[in-house]
Scaffold this motif. Structure first.
Motif, PDB file in Angstrom:
ATOM      1  N   ASN A 176      96.031   6.538 118.075  1.00 39.02           N
ATOM      2  CA  ASN A 176      95.656   5.855 116.833  1.00 39.02           C
ATOM      3  C   ASN A 176      96.932   5.403 116.134  1.00 39.02           C
ATOM      4  O   ASN A 176      97.476   6.097 115.273  1.00 39.02           O
ATOM      5  N   ARG A 187      89.223   2.799 110.446  1.00 40.30           N
ATOM      6  CA  ARG A 187      88.946   4.062 109.762  1.00 40.30           C
ATOM      7  C   ARG A 187      88.432   3.816 108.349  1.00 40.30           C
ATOM      8  O   ARG A 187      88.875   2.904 107.659  1.00 40.30           O
ATOM      9  N   ASP A 190      88.469   8.820 105.355  1.00 41.38           N
ATOM     10  CA  ASP A 190      88.086   9.584 106.546  1.00 41.38           C
ATOM     11  C   ASP A 190      89.342  10.110 107.236  1.00 41.38           C
ATOM     12  O   ASP A 190      90.077   9.358 107.879  1.00 41.38           O
ATOM     13  N   ASP A 226      96.410   0.021 108.995  1.00 43.19           N
ATOM     14  CA  ASP A 226      96.005   1.184 108.208  1.00 43.19           C
ATOM     15  C   ASP A 226      97.230   2.073 108.044  1.00 43.19           C
ATOM     16  O   ASP A 226      97.895   2.421 109.024  1.00 43.19           O
ATOM     17  N   TRP A 259      90.723  10.823 114.256  1.00 40.31           N
ATOM     18  CA  TRP A 259      91.760   9.818 114.007  1.00 40.31           C
ATOM     19  C   TRP A 259      93.169  10.374 114.214  1.00 40.31           C
ATOM     20  O   TRP A 259      94.151   9.690 113.936  1.00 40.31           O
TER      21      TRP A 259
END
Length: 499
Positions: free
Chosen positions: A377, A363, A367, A382, A372
């Motif tokens: 996800n 990502r 964003d 992240d 997402w």
């Protein structure tokens, strides 16, 4: 080299029928010689290959045919794999001997959605029963996708829905982002003032001038915020009538990619081939924009890295003599920017969109599009997604347990100088010389307002300006939403005094 094989493959062998076949008959009945599960172990340091080819019934039984596979991979274009399969004693394959020669199919430069495959031939080298020796068939083995922890050790559905919601994704992203980039030269004074008015100014920073902030008490915030997260999930698990998620007692050792069912159970189930306990290290992947980050990810996923570095960290952060010299803030800072970050990336899989498309760089940092938001996800590289992954709670459980080790070490070295207390309903600590402050920062006072958090994300990581003139004349941060979140959080080199 055998890492290109490690994991689970679907194995199919075919009769070499020379005649044209009757199209009215099912293809499997006409051509299929055998179909099973081929699992290659990860073997370190040489080109030996080991694994198992199994032909399972449903449900599995102890008598199911299994062959232990031993051989070598030979370098070339293409790579060649030679194997001998020997039937496992006590199974219906006892006495079987088969030899295999296969070639790793080359990749097409313009191929779409290519899947690794081994193509070759197999010969029955020893007769068994009414099956004569010398029979030759062709085979194809197709690599299966790595079984993600969410499949093997899934979190309860209500917990997943909560963690994958906007509120928790945005909070986790902002909490980490602001502590790392608040004083970045890419963030203007005007931007900081806007964020300050929205109530999201961090009281302490995790990094300062490219270095881990070891002595400012920010490590307390790291430990407390994640203890609060763990407590929240444990409370939900209790409400569902379930036990808390078990913490890792140590980072899992490089383990087997295959395991047998527990046949003492009334209804034995086959552990997932390729990731039987949910803790097998996923394969590394090509990083499109940073060769150094790609090399680093490959290195920290290796067995060598585990034994030479991660086990050393595990011992050091349990060492009473070492812990008794650290403040609580120092402990948290050193944990966060060493073993914690590397555990995130060691157990991270290549990021994907909900429909399965791989996004190697992950990502963009700013964003927060709905694409997402899917619970799938749960990428560990992240902070917008890592907390949705079941492994997150195991590794952070290990981190949280180090706090108790720290307290025990201080009690033994200087009794009474650190005392237990309660902060916001959570068990915590105070001590003039060893706990830098008594106001851990886990969230803004006004709580988690989704619209406010979105506004802060857009302020901190604005989209790029389309107008090239405006881009030159306006003082806009260089940190833009398209830049990889993984590179921001895990790709930077920080000075961290660990020795």
């Amino acid at each position: 080299m055998n890492d290109i094989l490690a994991g689970a493959w679907v194995y199919r062998s075919f009769l070499n029928v020379q005649d044209h076949l009757d199209p009215t008959q099912p293809l499997g009945e006409r051509l299929l010689f055998g179909q099973g599960e081929l699992v290659f172990d990860s073997v370190v340091g040489h080109d030996d290959v080991r694994g198992q080819l199994s032909f399972r019934s449903d449900p599995p039984t102890q008598q199911d045919a299994r062959l232990e596979m031993v051989g070598r991979i030979e370098h070339g274009t293409p790579h060649r794999i030679r194997l001998r399969g020997t039937g496992v004693a006590g199974t219906s394959a006892e006495g079987w001997v088969y030899d295999y020669v296969g070639y790793l199919a080359p990749e097409w430069a313009d191929g779409k959605d290519q899947v690794p495959a081994i193509v070759g031939t197999v010969i029955r080298s020893a007769a068994h029963g009414n099956a004569p020796a010398g029979v030759v068939a062709s085979f194809v083995a197709v690599a299966q996708e790595f079984p993600e922890p969410r499949i093997v050790i899934p979190l309860p559905e209500p917990v997943i829905r909560m963690l994958a919601g906007e509120k928790h994704r945005l909070h986790h992203l902002l909490w980490h982002s602001l502590r790392q980039f608040w004083l970045s030269r890419d963030v203007s004074d005007e931007t900081r003032e806007h964020i300050r008015k929205l109530g999201w100014e961090p009281p302490r920073l995790g990094t300062e001038s490219g270095k881990t902030a070891v002595d400012n008490g920010s490590g307390i915030d790291f430990l407390f915020m994640h203890r609060e997260m763990i407590s929240h999930v444990a409370h939900m698990m209790h409400g569902l009538g379930l036990d808390p998620i078990q913490h890792w007692s140590e980072p899992p050792q490089p383990g087997a990619v295959r395991a047998e069912p527990d046949f003492t159970r009334a209804h034995p189930e086959l552990p997932v081939p390729g990731n039987p306990d949910g803790f097998v290290v996923p394969p590394a992947w090509h990083w499109p924009s940073s060769l150094n980050l790609e090399r680093r990810i490959h290195a920290l996923k290796s067995d060598e890295y585990y034994w030479s570095r991660m086990r050393w960290w595990d011992r050091e952060f349990k060492n009473p003599e070492r812990l008794s010299r650290l403040t609580l803030g120092q402990l948290g800072a050193l944990l966060e920017f060493s073993i914690h970050n590397d555990m995130h990336m060691r157990w991270a899989s290549v990021p994907r969109l909900a429909e399965g498309t791989k996004v190697p760089a992950g990502r963009g940092i700013g964003d927060i599009d709905s694409k997402w938001a899917d619970p799938s996800n749960d990428y560990l590289g992240d902070f917008y997604s890592s907390h949705v992954n079941p492994v997150f709670w195991r590794l952070h459980g290990w981190v949280d347990d180090r706090i108790e080790d720290w307290f025990a070490a201080h009690e033994a070295a200087h009794p009474g100088e650190v005392q237990r207390t309660d902060v916001g309903g959570l068990p915590w600590f105070h001590g003039k010389n060893w706990v830098e402050h008594d106001q851990p920062w886990a969230k803004p006072q006004q709580g988690f307002d989704v619209d406010t958090m979105k506004q802060v994300v857009h302020l901190l990581f604005p989209p790029p300006l389309v107008d090239p003139v405006a881009a030159i004349t306006l003082a806009r941060p260089a940190v833009v939403s398209q830049q990889s979140a993984t590179e921001f959080f895990f790709g930077r080199e920080l000075e961290t005094p660990l020795e």
